[in-house]
Write a protein that holds these residues in place. Structure first.
Motif, PDB file in Angstrom:
ATOM      1  N   THR A 276       7.022  -3.641   2.263  1.00 20.15           N
ATOM      2  CA  THR A 276       8.028  -4.703   2.185  1.00 20.15           C
ATOM      3  C   THR A 276       9.436  -4.214   2.469  1.00 20.15           C
ATOM      4  OG1 THR A 276       8.377  -4.360  -0.172  1.00 20.15           O
ATOM      5  CG2 THR A 276       6.651  -5.910   0.443  1.00 20.15           C
ATOM      6  N   GLY A 277      10.272  -5.175   2.792  1.00 17.53           N
ATOM      7  CA  GLY A 277      11.705  -4.945   2.930  1.00 17.53           C
ATOM      8  C   GLY A 277      12.390  -6.283   2.702  1.00 17.53           C
ATOM      9  N   PRO A 278      13.683  -6.274   2.361  1.00 21.55           N
ATOM     10  CA  PRO A 278      14.375  -7.542   2.088  1.00 21.55           C
ATOM     11  C   PRO A 278      14.338  -8.474   3.315  1.00 21.55           C
ATOM     12  CG  PRO A 278      15.731  -5.644   1.497  1.00 21.55           C
ATOM     13  CD  PRO A 278      14.556  -5.107   2.243  1.00 21.55           C
ATOM     14  N   VAL A 279      14.076  -9.750   3.077  1.00 19.53           N
ATOM     15  CA  VAL A 279      13.983 -10.688   4.207  1.00 19.53           C
ATOM     16  C   VAL A 279      15.329 -10.902   4.856  1.00 19.53           C
ATOM     17  CG1 VAL A 279      12.000 -12.037   3.423  1.00 19.53           C
ATOM     18  CG2 VAL A 279      14.320 -12.709   2.720  1.00 19.53           C
ATOM     19  N   ASN A 280      15.293 -11.286   6.118  1.00 21.61           N
ATOM     20  CA  ASN A 280      16.499 -11.712   6.830  1.00 21.61           C
ATOM     21  C   ASN A 280      16.603 -13.231   6.754  1.00 21.61           C
ATOM     22  OD1 ASN A 280      17.099  -9.056   7.749  1.00 21.61           O
ATOM     23  ND2 ASN A 280      15.477  -9.274   9.281  1.00 21.61           N
ATOM     24  N   THR A 281      17.779 -13.735   7.091  1.00 24.44           N
ATOM     25  CA  THR A 281      17.952 -15.189   7.172  1.00 24.44           C
ATOM     26  C   THR A 281      17.813 -15.589   8.633  1.00 24.44           C
ATOM     27  OG1 THR A 281      19.379 -15.195   5.246  1.00 24.44           O
ATOM     28  CG2 THR A 281      19.561 -17.082   6.709  1.00 24.44           C
ATOM     29  N   HIS A 399      13.532 -12.073  12.423  1.00 22.26           N
ATOM     30  CA  HIS A 399      12.826 -10.805  12.639  1.00 22.26           C
ATOM     31  C   HIS A 399      12.524 -10.147  11.301  1.00 22.26           C
ATOM     32  CE1 HIS A 399      13.260 -10.337  17.030  1.00 22.26           C
ATOM     33  NE2 HIS A 399      14.270 -11.161  16.857  1.00 22.26           N
ATOM     34  N   PRO A 400      11.389  -9.456  11.216  1.00 26.28           N
ATOM     35  CA  PRO A 400      11.120  -8.687  10.004  1.00 26.28           C
ATOM     36  C   PRO A 400      12.076  -7.504   9.914  1.00 26.28           C
ATOM     37  CG  PRO A 400       9.195  -8.753  11.474  1.00 26.28           C
ATOM     38  CD  PRO A 400      10.357  -9.282  12.238  1.00 26.28           C
ATOM     39  N   PRO A 401      12.380  -7.042   8.714  1.00 31.84           N
ATOM     40  CA  PRO A 401      13.142  -5.790   8.604  1.00 31.84           C
ATOM     41  C   PRO A 401      12.260  -4.629   9.062  1.00 31.84           C
ATOM     42  CG  PRO A 401      12.445  -6.545   6.439  1.00 31.84           C
ATOM     43  CD  PRO A 401      12.008  -7.593   7.410  1.00 31.84           C
ATOM     44  N   ILE A 402      12.848  -3.698   9.816  1.00 30.24           N
ATOM     45  CA  ILE A 402      12.032  -2.627  10.413  1.00 30.24           C
ATOM     46  C   ILE A 402      11.463  -1.701   9.341  1.00 30.24           C
ATOM     47  CG2 ILE A 402      13.912  -0.990  10.831  1.00 30.24           C
ATOM     48  CD1 ILE A 402      12.332  -0.720  13.692  1.00 30.24           C
ATOM     49  N   GLU A 403      12.070  -1.689   8.158  1.00 31.86           N
ATOM     50  CA  GLU A 403      11.589  -0.743   7.143  1.00 31.86           C
ATOM     51  C   GLU A 403      10.150  -1.033   6.719  1.00 31.86           C
ATOM     52  OE1 GLU A 403      14.781  -2.307   4.167  1.00 31.86           O
ATOM     53  OE2 GLU A 403      13.225  -1.351   2.979  1.00 31.86           O
ATOM     54  N   CYS A 404       9.704  -2.304   6.843  1.00 33.68           N
ATOM     55  CA  CYS A 404       8.288  -2.602   6.533  1.00 33.68           C
ATOM     56  C   CYS A 404       7.379  -1.721   7.395  1.00 33.68           C
ATOM     57  CB  CYS A 404       7.939  -4.046   6.856  1.00 33.68           C
ATOM     58  SG  CYS A 404       8.958  -5.270   6.072  1.00 33.68           S
ATOM     59  N   PHE A 405       7.721  -1.658   8.674  1.00 35.49           N
ATOM     60  CA  PHE A 405       6.873  -0.933   9.617  1.00 35.49           C
ATOM     61  C   PHE A 405       6.997   0.570   9.404  1.00 35.49           C
ATOM     62  CE2 PHE A 405       7.997  -5.050  11.238  1.00 35.49           C
ATOM     63  CZ  PHE A 405       6.794  -5.556  11.688  1.00 35.49           C
TER      64      PHE A 405
END
Lengths: 420, 585
Positions: A276-281, A399-405
């Motif tokens: 997980t990572g914090p969501v974007n708006t 877009h998803p935060p890249i930290e998830c990946f």
């Protein structure tokens, strides 16, 4: 590892996606297929989240669901019940289910049953309520709850009855392949698929033994609800991706979802674990009178469509909505879809896109490629008002935060024996 | 006999299936074929053509139905394979547009399916890895990037040699591949002369003089400055000479280098003796005293070009007339020194060499701090040296440092002559003459006010086809008071003559080889030959302007917007490397 290399494992996962065959079998009360919903449990979108961390629209959805389930008689007591921890929250994804926006699913809400016949696994999703004041965007007025009751008592049973007349249900690959050629990308635009679905259902529904007023209401609802197929697509994509992730190796993204607090992904080699990572708006276009200031952080399991390769990943398939989702038109949509090819391992020949010179949709997002290039998947999404009850205020992309990946590939490398 | 194959739940659009039917019907042994979705209407259509079989009745509207009329049942597997391949291939046909860029090798290779060369202009620390990937993709590699370790260079060149590919560079500034300019290059007329050189501006000076003389160039292959070192052993040079020998469009071969290690020189010269085409070689800094049969040794870059053109025209090779017309200038007795400020390294070396020769200098030719020559007030500086370009643009792009040097030299009452070069072509400044002109006017006026006449001599390396236009650049310099010469050689000799110094040019006779080293002509792969004889198709990794130049001149280029993996995060790069190379134990 069963496979020699990660590329081989990823190819095997992708091959399962290509070989999948999702069929819509039935519509039933959720608790019938998700027994945990017999209790005071609500399913929500995204990775696990606590009540206090939910965005306001998701809380609104919870209130609506409590009122619908008659666990409380009014908003104040519903809120008290939720705040007192009397209702347990669990992610839809943990019960083979997906939910749009807030994703709030309770025991008596009707859900689609989709079976991936190739792998004999099932997936579930609530039905689309239409637009305006709707539960998924956080609305919980009497009008909203009343519609949920009608869906429970009339729409759900009618569709169930209609589907029962078909020996094998509705072959969704066929519907998807047809509708993509008619300009749907299945996240922002589902009108062709919704009409094609109505075309399948209408002749059956007109022949059912039922109340004529209800019959008329059901047909009108299906005809009016342009996004009706979205929830079927979500369940189909969930069924396909869950079938594919039976191969528990490789770096293919098998789920993407958000809960307003965090964006979560799964990759094939790490099974059920969320990264997980914090969501974007979301960025996009707003209805008159609203701006980005009013937007809720990103929510919903609907990004399962992008995981499968449609939605934003197939932006080019739906030229009609490319302006609406905030891009500059056809050529922007083309470059978005072309860019997405950089992070997938192949293209799915089952679903070819006419406006893309009959190239197949994106197949198999490789978390390694996302990290390597810094290109994250593009997700088409609706934008909810950050205030519960105010509903949808626009649509756009996120877009998803890249930290998830990043977290996912680091965890997988560790699992394979690397000391990071 | 009719055969029915039902592929369940395999929906395809009817247009696709009509195309597929047409394709299958052309296979040997097929009498008739129909491929449709199994809808009732389609079954009727198939019935109308006499292809309705009992098995067809089982097909649903969601099933793909193939009915074949053939006497050869063994063909069915082949038909099914063909069907699958067709359905797959229509899905992956590409429609990429020219202005699109790739971000990964996968996509770059897909966009440039016919690519035969990779052009790298990314930071040197990353260049070796990407060059290796390019070789793995069976691409020839042109490495513009510098700062690559010599170990990496050796590894890449050995690998390329074994695979039958060519590695140009690293630090290869220029090249012409079958008439198409690569990196910093002039637009030189296509012709019959093939060049291989270990020096960028050396290639530019020779090729543009060839152009000025009315002849043209097939290929100009840069090897990188270290190729002829003992460690590398001239791998690219030797392979390139062999390739030009085989290139049917090349009649004359030109080799340009600084004096290499003895063992490498012997190998190169041995190969040049062996090739059938006439060769001109220059080992810049060596003063040749003789030619050999079919192998001519030049002293200056201009002589190199002239011998090549004379050979092409079938003329006998005679000593060049090196007399220069000396313009009338009145120098003060204090004015004794020549100062050269060059943007082209090899041009600077050539100037240093000629000055040292004419002045009979025993010492003074040095290679440090950008100086090429520094003695008794005379100096020649290569402003393209690392010392001046750290964190700053190259002097072919940025005039600032040169203007500063010119002003400084002009204030020195002992300065008689300032030598400059202006290098044109893709990648160079679009109007360097106009940048230098005001400063030159200013210093000349200032010197005049102080009672001195300051001479500025220059040469413009370029052709009339270059984007900057040779003639216009020459005019601008002339207007500013610069004496513009036709070559660097002529400019330096003019300056020397003004000071009463002359280079002695002995006649060269044809003599027997001075060494008995034997070498076999290296094999030339089809890939290398194809590179030199067909329109190049390039995957350009780095500077976008290189792609544009290639496309403008008739080549194909895929732009690869390279960025360091994982945004440069070393830990993540290691994780990616681990995962990408993971193999089951």
């Amino acid at each position: 590892m069963t496979y020699q290399t990660i590329d081989e494992a990823n190819k095997a996962v992708a091959a399962k996606i290509v070989a999948s065959s999702p069929f819509l079998l039935d519509v039933v009360p959720a608790k019938q297929v998700i027994p945990v919903l017999e209790g005071k449990v609500l399913l929500h979108a995204g990775p696990p989240i606590k009540w206090e961390n939910m965005p306001d629209p998701m809380k609104g959805s919870c209130i609506g669901a409590v009122l619908f389930e008659e666990w409380a008689a009014d908003e104040a007591s519903a809120r008290a019940l939720l705040e007192d921890g009397k209702v347990e929250f669990m992610p839809c994804h943990h019960f083979d289910a997906v939910g749009p926006m807030g994703g709030i699913t309770s025991g008596n809400m009707p859900v689609f049953i989709v079976e991936n016949k190739t792998d004999q696994n099932f997936a579930y999703c609530t039905m689309n309520e239409g637009i305006g004041a709707v539960l998924r965007f956080g609305a919980y007025s009497e009008e909203v709850v009343e519609r949920l009751r009608w869906m429970r008592d009339v729409l759900g049973p009618t569709l169930s009855q209609a589907l029962q007349t078909l020996e094998n249900g509705v072959n969704l690959n066929v519907l998807i392949a047809k509708a993509i050629a008619m300009g749907d990308e299945f996240h922002q635009r589902n009108i062709a698929a919704s009409l094609a679905f109505l075309k399948e259902m209408a002749p059956i529904i007109v022949g059912l033994d039922m109340d004529d007023n209800n019959r008329q209401a059901v047909i009108k609802f299906l005809a009016d609800t342009d996004q009706f197929f979205l929830n079927i697509m979500m369940a189909a994509a969930k069924a396909v991706m869950d079938g594919a992730r039976m191969i528990e190796e490789g770096t293919i993204v098998t789920a993407m979802c958000r809960n307003g607090e965090n964006f979560g992904i799964r990759i094939s080699g790490m099974g059920d674990e969320w990264f997980t990572g914090p969501v974007n708006t979301p960025q996009g276009l707003y209805f008159t009178g609203f701006t980005g200031e009013d937007a809720s952080p990103d929510m919903g399991d609907s990004a399962i469509t992008e995981t499968f390769g449609v939605g934003g990943m197939a932006m080019i398939a739906a030229p009609a909505v490319t302006r609406f989702i905030g891009t500059g038109g056809f050529h922007d949509a083309l470059s978005i879809s072309n860019e997405m090819l950089e992070i997938v391992i192949d293209q799915n020949p089952n679903f070819t896109v006419p406006t893309w010179d009959f190239q197949g949709i994106c197949l198999g997002i490789d978390a390694r490629k996302v990290v390597e290039t810094g290109i994250t998947p593009v997700i088409n999404t609706g934008i909810a008002n950050k205030k519960a009850g105010a509903g949808q205020i626009g649509a756009g992309t996120v877009h998803p935060p890249i930290e998830c990946f990043e977290k996912a590939i680091v965890a997988y490398a560790k699992k394979l024996g690397m000391t990071v | 006999m009719l055969h029915t194959i039902i592929k369940e739940n395999a929906y395809q659009d009817s247009v696709v299936l009509m195309l597929l039917t047409n394709k299958i019907s052309t296979m040997d042994g097929i009498e008739r074929v129909s491929i449709m979705m199994g809808t009732p209407a389609n079954k009727d259509i198939m019935g109308g053509s006499g292809l309705r079989t009992p098995e067809l009745e089982d097909a649903s509207a969601n099933d793909l139905a193939i009915v074949l009329d053939t006497e050869d049942a063994s063909i069915i597997d082949a038909v099914l394979a063909e069907v699958d391949e067709f359905l797959l291939s229509q899905a992956t046909s590409s429609n990429e547009t020219a202005d699109e860029a790739a971000r990964t090798w996968d996509k770059a290779i897909k966009m440039g399916a016919d690519a035969n060369m990779a052009l790298l202009s990314i930071p040197g620390t990353y260049a070796a890895l990407e060059a290796e990937k390019a070789l793995d993709e069976e691409l020839n590699v042109f490495i513009f990037s510098d700062n690559m370790s010599i170990e990496d260079e050796l590894h890449l060149k050995q690998k390329a040699h074994e695979k039958g590919l060519l590695v140009m560079g690293p630090d290869c500034g220029t090249g012409i591949i079958n008439g198409v300019p690569m990196a910093f290059t002039n637009i030189v007329r296509p012709g019959k002369i093939g060049i291989v050189g270990a020096s960028g501006t050396g290639i530019q000076e020779v090729s543009t003089i060839i152009d000025k003389l009315g002849a043209g160039v097939t290929n100009a292959i840069g090897t990188g400055g270290r190729d002829l070192s003992e460690k590398i052993g001239g791998i690219t040079m030797l392979d390139s000479i062999a390739a030009l020998e085989k290139d049917p469009q090349t009649d004359i071969i030109v080799v340009i280098s600084k004096p290499p290690a003895k063992a490498v020189r012997d190998k190169v010269v041995a190969l040049l003796r062996k090739v059938s085409k006439p060769v001109v070689a220059i080992f810049l800094g060596e003063k040749p005293t003789h030619h050999e049969e079919n192998l001519y040794f030049a002293y200056t870059l201009e002589e190199t070009a002239k011998i090549a053109v004379d050979l092409l025209n079938g003329k006998a090779i005679a000593a060049l007339d090196e007399t220069v017309s000396v313009p009338k200038v009145t120098l003060q007795p204090s004015q004794k020194h020549l100062k050269g400020y060059y943007s082209g390294g090899t041009l600077a070396s050539e100037a240093g060499m000629l000055i040292a020769d004419a002045l009979h200098l025993k010492a003074g030719l040095i290679k440090q701090d950008g100086f090429v020559l520094k003695t008794e007030g005379n100096e020649v500086i290569d402003l393209g040296d690392d010392m001046y370009t750290q964190g700053k643009p190259h002097p072919m792009i940025d005039p600032e440092k040169r203007i500063e040097m010119i002003k400084q030299a002009a204030d020195d009452a002992e300065t008689a002559i300032i030598l400059v070069d202006v290098v044109l072509g893709y990648g160079a400044h679009m109007d360097m003459a106009s940048e230098l002109a005001p400063a030159i006017k200013e210093v000349k006026a200032k010197a005049k006010a102080a009672g001195r006449e300051l001479v500025v001599l220059g040469t413009v390396v370029g052709t009339t086809s270059d984007p900057q236009n040779l003639v216009r650049q020459q005019e601008i310099l002339t207007e500013a008071g610069v004496i513009v010469c036709e070559s660097n050689n002529k400019a330096v000799r003019t300056g020397l003559a003004m000071l009463g110094h002359y280079v002695n040019d002995p006649d060269k006779t044809i003599t027997a080889p001075d060494s008995t080293v034997e070498i076999a002509i290296p094999e030339v792969s089809d890939k290398v030959l194809a590179l030199l004889t067909t329109q190049p198709s390039v995957i350009n990794i780095g500077l976008k302007s290189f792609s544009e130049a290639i496309r403008e001149t008739g080549g194909k280029a895929v732009q690869f917007d390279w960025r360091p993996a994982a945004g440069g995060d070393v830990t993540l790069q290691k994780v990616l490397y681990f995962l990408n190379n993971y193999k089951k134990a």
